[in-house]
Structure formats: structure tokens, C-alpha cells
Write a protein that holds these residues in place. Structure first.
Motif, PDB file in Angstrom:
ATOM      1  N   UNK A 186      -5.087  14.571 -13.314  1.00  0.00           N
ATOM      2  CA  UNK A 186      -6.417  15.163 -13.390  1.00  0.00           C
ATOM      3  C   UNK A 186      -7.435  14.104 -12.974  1.00  0.00           C
ATOM      4  N   UNK A 187      -7.962  14.159 -11.757  1.00  0.00           N
ATOM      5  CA  UNK A 187      -8.938  13.156 -11.312  1.00  0.00           C
ATOM      6  C   UNK A 187     -10.184  13.081 -12.189  1.00  0.00           C
ATOM      7  N   UNK A 188     -10.462  14.123 -12.957  1.00  0.00           N
ATOM      8  CA  UNK A 188     -11.605  14.084 -13.868  1.00  0.00           C
ATOM      9  C   UNK A 188     -11.427  13.018 -14.938  1.00  0.00           C
ATOM     10  N   UNK A 189     -10.163  12.613 -15.164  1.00  0.00           N
ATOM     11  CA  UNK A 189      -9.874  11.614 -16.192  1.00  0.00           C
ATOM     12  C   UNK A 189      -9.367  12.209 -17.482  1.00  0.00           C
ATOM     13  N   UNK A 190      -9.649  13.495 -17.728  1.00  0.00           N
ATOM     14  CA  UNK A 190      -9.223  14.166 -18.958  1.00  0.00           C
ATOM     15  C   UNK A 190      -7.865  14.825 -18.715  1.00  0.00           C
ATOM     16  N   UNK A 191      -6.799  14.377 -19.392  1.00  0.00           N
ATOM     17  CA  UNK A 191      -5.470  14.919 -19.126  1.00  0.00           C
ATOM     18  C   UNK A 191      -5.132  16.204 -19.886  1.00  0.00           C
ATOM     19  N   UNK A 192      -6.099  16.796 -20.552  1.00  0.00           N
ATOM     20  CA  UNK A 192      -5.827  18.015 -21.311  1.00  0.00           C
ATOM     21  C   UNK A 192      -5.310  19.117 -20.375  1.00  0.00           C
ATOM     22  N   UNK A 193      -4.148  19.701 -20.667  1.00  0.00           N
ATOM     23  CA  UNK A 193      -3.603  20.746 -19.783  1.00  0.00           C
ATOM     24  C   UNK A 193      -4.501  21.980 -19.746  1.00  0.00           C
ATOM     25  N   UNK A 194      -4.600  22.575 -18.575  1.00  0.00           N
ATOM     26  CA  UNK A 194      -5.360  23.816 -18.439  1.00  0.00           C
ATOM     27  C   UNK A 194      -4.433  25.009 -18.680  1.00  0.00           C
ATOM     28  N   UNK A 195      -5.012  26.180 -18.787  1.00  0.00           N
ATOM     29  CA  UNK A 195      -4.199  27.391 -18.929  1.00  0.00           C
ATOM     30  C   UNK A 195      -3.321  27.594 -17.698  1.00  0.00           C
ATOM     31  N   UNK A 196      -3.882  27.271 -16.526  1.00  0.00           N
ATOM     32  CA  UNK A 196      -3.093  27.402 -15.294  1.00  0.00           C
ATOM     33  C   UNK A 196      -1.911  26.425 -15.305  1.00  0.00           C
ATOM     34  N   UNK A 197      -2.113  25.214 -15.832  1.00  0.00           N
ATOM     35  CA  UNK A 197      -1.024  24.241 -15.936  1.00  0.00           C
ATOM     36  C   UNK A 197       0.099  24.791 -16.814  1.00  0.00           C
ATOM     37  N   UNK A 198      -0.288  25.379 -17.933  1.00  0.00           N
ATOM     38  CA  UNK A 198       0.701  25.910 -18.886  1.00  0.00           C
ATOM     39  C   UNK A 198       1.446  27.093 -18.281  1.00  0.00           C
ATOM     40  N   UNK A 199       0.718  27.964 -17.605  1.00  0.00           N
ATOM     41  CA  UNK A 199       1.340  29.145 -16.994  1.00  0.00           C
ATOM     42  C   UNK A 199       2.315  28.728 -15.885  1.00  0.00           C
ATOM     43  N   UNK A 200       1.910  27.789 -15.039  1.00  0.00           N
ATOM     44  CA  UNK A 200       2.772  27.325 -13.962  1.00  0.00           C
ATOM     45  C   UNK A 200       4.042  26.672 -14.504  1.00  0.00           C
ATOM     46  N   UNK A 201       3.910  25.914 -15.564  1.00  0.00           N
ATOM     47  CA  UNK A 201       5.077  25.256 -16.172  1.00  0.00           C
ATOM     48  C   UNK A 201       6.056  26.288 -16.702  1.00  0.00           C
ATOM     49  N   UNK A 202       5.529  27.315 -17.329  1.00  0.00           N
ATOM     50  CA  UNK A 202       6.387  28.385 -17.868  1.00  0.00           C
ATOM     51  C   UNK A 202       7.134  29.098 -16.744  1.00  0.00           C
TER      52      UNK A 202
END
Length: 235
Positions: A186-202
Motif C-alpha cells: 500500500x503506497x499510502x503507507x497504511x497496510x490495513x487490508x481493504x474489502x477488495x483485498x479480502x475478497x480477492x484473497x478469498x
């Protein structure tokens, strides 16, 4: 005018030469611990800029990028914005950064991934922590969790990288991998997963499981820390 001529245009004053000598002597005596961040950047630029005062350049880099690691990992186009840095000096800095990544990669190659988690995170932080665009990479492992391959599959924009779950699994099958670790930054610096990150992983897990491929983790790399999906009970 050649690069070498332009970089050596300013003659070196005696006090400038004395400063370099003192810095070299201190480095030989104390190592990197005896140098401030800007002094270490100065030192790295000595050979590429043999007749220039590198102190203001080093301080400008730290002011622009915020930290030593960020300055070392900065993209070429942004480094060109720093007065005094030319292609030759930027090559020198980027070679040092490449050496850092190569070192951590070599350390990881010699170990079983799940038994050397610090080596994994050190490598990923060096390779991706200061990138200004998102990257999605996959670590492919065999049944003993030894690293088979490390591939950057996609590079995107500052806040998005397209990921194709079936392509991830296709590459795992081509490598005969039985386990994978997903990684993106995450270039923003905040590594908190997004909903899209969670959905893609699933989606990737759902395709991988019937084929006997385990998704050990998904790591999100931030500016100063990483977040593991497994540690958040998202896997």
C-alpha cells in the motif's frame, strides 16, 4: 557536456576534502552506527560525485523523502528532482538499494519460508515498502515450504493493482507449488487490508484448495510495518 564533466564542474575546496577524509575515518572506526542518515547518504555519493559537496544533496534527499530507506528506494524520476543528482549518482544509489534487496532475497532463498518469517518480512519491506505504486507478488513454495519462485505478477497505480486469481493458480501449477504466499503493498503507507483485498484473497483460496494448493498468508506491506491476513484471522 558529458555526465562526468557536468558532475565534476565544481572544484573541491580544501575544507571539503578534509570533511570527506574525516567522514571516511569515522566510518572506518565506527561503521554505519557512527554516521547520521545524511552522512551515510553523503558517503554513498562520494565516488559518483568526486568533486562536489554531497552534504546539501544528502540533506535535500532526506527532506524530500522523509527517511534514509525512502531516499534510497526513491524512483529515478523523483531523484532527478534533487539538485546535484545526475544519472551517474542516481545509478550509484539505486545499485545500493538493489544490493539490499539481493541480500535479503539470498537470505530467504537459503531458508524454509515459514521457519524464517523475519527474513520474509525484511525482504518484502526492502523490495516493496517504499514503492510509489502498488505491486502484487506471489511467493511459490514446495511441500517443505522452501521457496521455488518469487514473482511480481502485476504492477498498478498508486492505489490499485489488478489481480487475476486464475492466473495466480496457473503459475502455481506451472511451478508445481503446493503452497503460496500472496503479497501486495500500500503506497499510502497504511497496510490495513481493504474489502477488495479480502475478497480477492478469498477468491484465490477458493480456486486453490480443490487443487491441493495452500494459501499460507496474504501480507500487506506498508511504509513501516506489514500486516498478515493470518494474524488477523482473515485466512
Amino acid at each position: 557536456m558529458s555526465e562526468r564533466t557536468s558532475e565534476e564542474a565544481a572544484p573541491a575546496a580544501p575544507d571539503h576534502k578534509d570533511h570527506r577524509l574525516r567522514l571516511r575515518q569515522r566510518f572506518r572506526k565506527t561503521g554505519e552506527q557512527g554516521l547520521a542518515d545524511y552522512e551515510l547518504l553523503e558517503f554513498l555519493l562520494f565516488s559518483a560525485l568526486p568533486r562536489r559537496d554531497t552534504k546539501p544533496i544528502a540533506k535535500a534527499m532526506l527532506q524530500r523523502f522523509g527517511s534514509f530507506p525512502a531516499a534510497l528506494a526513491a524512483p529515478r524520476e523523483r531523484l532527478k528532482e534533487i539538485p546535484g543528482l545526475s544519472d551517474i549518482s542516481i545509478d550509484a544509489l539505486q545499485a545500493v538499494h538493489a544490493a539490499v534487496i539481493r541480500y535479503h532475497s539470498a537470505e530467504l532463498d537459503r531458508k524454509r519460508v515459514l521457519n524464517s518469517w523475519q527474513s520474509v518480512t525484511d525482504y518484502l519491506q526492502a523490495a516493496m515498502g517504499h514503492s510509489d505504486v502498488e505491486q502484487f507478488r506471489v511467493l511459490f513454495m514446495d511441500k517443505k515450504n522452501a521457496l521455488i519462485a518469487d514473482e511480481v505478477q502485476q504492477t498498478g497505480t498508486v492505489d490499485h493493482t489488478p489481480v487475476y486469481p486464475r492466473e495466480v493458480i496457473r503459475r502455481a501449477l506451472e511451478h508445481a507449488a503446493t503452497a503460496i504466499i500472496l503479497v501486495h503493498n500500500h503506497p499510502s503507507g497504511d497496510p490495513t487490508p481493504s474489502r477488495a483485498d479480502i475478497r480477492m484473497t478469498r477468491q484465490i483460496i477458493d480456486i486453490a484448495e480443490p487443487l491441493g494448493i495452500t494459501v499460507h498468508d496474504h501480507i500487506v506491506v506498508g511504509l513501516r510495518k506489514n500486516i498478515s491476513f493470518r494474524s488477523l484471522n482473515l485466512i
